[in-house]
Write an enzyme that holds these catalytic residues in place. Structure first.
Site, short mmCIF file in Angstrom:
data_model
loop_
_atom_site.label_atom_id
_atom_site.label_comp_id
_atom_site.label_asym_id
_atom_site.label_seq_id
_atom_site.Cartn_x
_atom_site.Cartn_y
_atom_site.Cartn_z
N GLY A 39 -4.78 1.09 10.25
CA GLY A 39 -5.78 1.95 9.36
C GLY A 39 -5.94 1.09 8.81
N ASN A 40 -7.01 1.27 7.42
CA ASN A 40 -7.04 0.27 5.81
C ASN A 40 -7.85 1.07 4.96
OD1 ASN A 40 -9.25 -1.15 7.10
ND2 ASN A 40 -7.92 -1.69 8.34
N SER B 135 -2.75 -6.94 4.63
CA SER B 135 -3.07 -6.78 5.80
C SER B 135 -1.34 -6.70 6.33
CB SER B 135 -2.67 -7.83 6.39
OG SER B 135 -3.31 -8.06 7.59
N GLY B 136 -0.80 -6.00 7.15
CA GLY B 136 0.22 -6.04 7.52
C GLY B 136 2.00 -5.32 6.67
N GLU C 55 -9.51 -5.82 8.57
CA GLU C 55 -10.77 -5.40 8.66
C GLU C 55 -11.30 -5.58 7.43
OE1 GLU C 55 -11.65 -4.83 11.67
OE2 GLU C 55 -10.18 -3.70 12.74
N HIS D 247 -7.19 5.47 12.76
CA HIS D 247 -6.90 5.29 14.37
C HIS D 247 -6.60 6.57 14.72
CE1 HIS D 247 -5.93 0.84 14.00
NE2 HIS D 247 -7.62 1.13 14.02
#
Ligand SMILES: [Zn+2]
Length: 212
Positions: A28-29, A45-46, A76, A97
Site C-alpha cells: 500500500g501507499n 518505496s520499500g 505507485e 491491498h
C-alpha cells in the site's frame, strides 16, 4: 523540513493502515496534496511503516519531479499523480491491498449499494481494468475508473480511496473494506438485496453534513 505537517500525516496514516489491517509489510501507499504549494507528500518505496519517519516522505510535483526527499517515491506514484491531475477536489490518496476489497477486485466485481456505508465512495465502487503495478497504463486505468466517486477497485490488485484530506481518504478505505466484507459474506449466504438509487441519493446527501 518542507511540509512537515503533511509528511507527519503520511507517516501517521501509514501506521494506522498497518494497525487496522488494511495492509501488511510495505504494501500500500498514501499521499496528501498541499493546497498552497501544490506539492504532494508521498510515502517512500520499500520502507516499513513502523520505521518510517517524516524525513522518509518524498515531496513531488504533479509531474513526478522530486522537490525534496532522500528516498525513492512509492512505485505507485503514477496513479497518485494521475488522480491529482485529473481532479482538483482530491487532497489525499490511500492505496491498500485490504483482503475483502482485493477479493472483489480478483473476482472482477464492482461493489454495489449493498450497505449504506458504500456512500463513503458513492453509489458503488467501480472496477478499473487490470494493468501491471507501477505502470502508466495502471495510472490511466485508475484515473479513468474512479469517475467522480471516492474509491475504485484495481482488478487483481486492491483498492484506491481518495478524499479532501488523509482522514477522509483513510475512512473511505476503511469503510469500503467493511462493505466489501459484508458483500462477500452476503453473497456466500444468499442473494443480497441492494439499496435503491433514490435512497442512496439521500444517504450521500446526509453524509455531507454528518459529523460536521
Ligand atoms: Zn498495490
Amino acid at each position: 523540513m518542507q511540509l512537515q505537517r503533511q509528511r507527519r500525516a503520511v507517516v501517521e496514516y501509514g501506521k494506522r493502515m498497518l494497525a487496522s489491517g488494511l495492509t501488511t509489510g510495505t504494501g500500500g501507499n498514501l499521499s496528501v496534496r498541499d493546497p498552497k504549494t501544490g506539492l504532494i507528500a508521498l510515502s517512500p518505496s520499500g520502507v516499513e511503516y513502523p520505521a518510517m519517519s517524516p524525513g522518509d516522505v518524498v515531496l513531488v510535483d504533479t509531474d513526478g519531479t522530486v522537490a525534496d526527499g532522500r528516498r525513492k517515491p512509492s512505485s505507485e506514484a503514477g496513479f497518485h499523480l494521475a488522480l491529482y491531475r485529473k481532479r482538483s477536489d482530491i487532497g489525499a490518496v490511500v492505496h491498500t491491498h485490504s483482503v475483502y476489497a482485493s477479493t472483489m477486485a480478483c473476482l472482477h466485481w464492482e461493489i454495489p449499494a449493498v450497505h449504506y456505508l458504500i456512500g463513503f465512495a458513492g453509489k458503488k465502487v467501480p472496477l478499473a481494468p487490470y494493468a501491471t503495478f507501477g505502470t502508466e497504463a495502471l495510472a490511466h486505468n485508475v484515473a479513468e475508473g474512479i469517475g467522480d466517486g471516492n474509491a475504485v477497485l484495481l482488478a487483481n490488485h486492491g483498492l484506491v480511496a481518495v478524499g479532501a484530506g488523509l482522514a477522509e481518504a483513510f475512512s473511505c478505505a476503511e469503510e469500503i473494506e467493511l462493505v466489501a466484507r459484508i458483500y462477500y459474506q452476503a453473497r456466500c449466504a444468499g442473494t443480497p438485496r441492494l439499496i435503491d438509487d433514490p435512497e442512496m441519493d439521500r444517504v450521500i446527501e446526509k453524509f455531507k453534513t454528518y459529523g460536521k
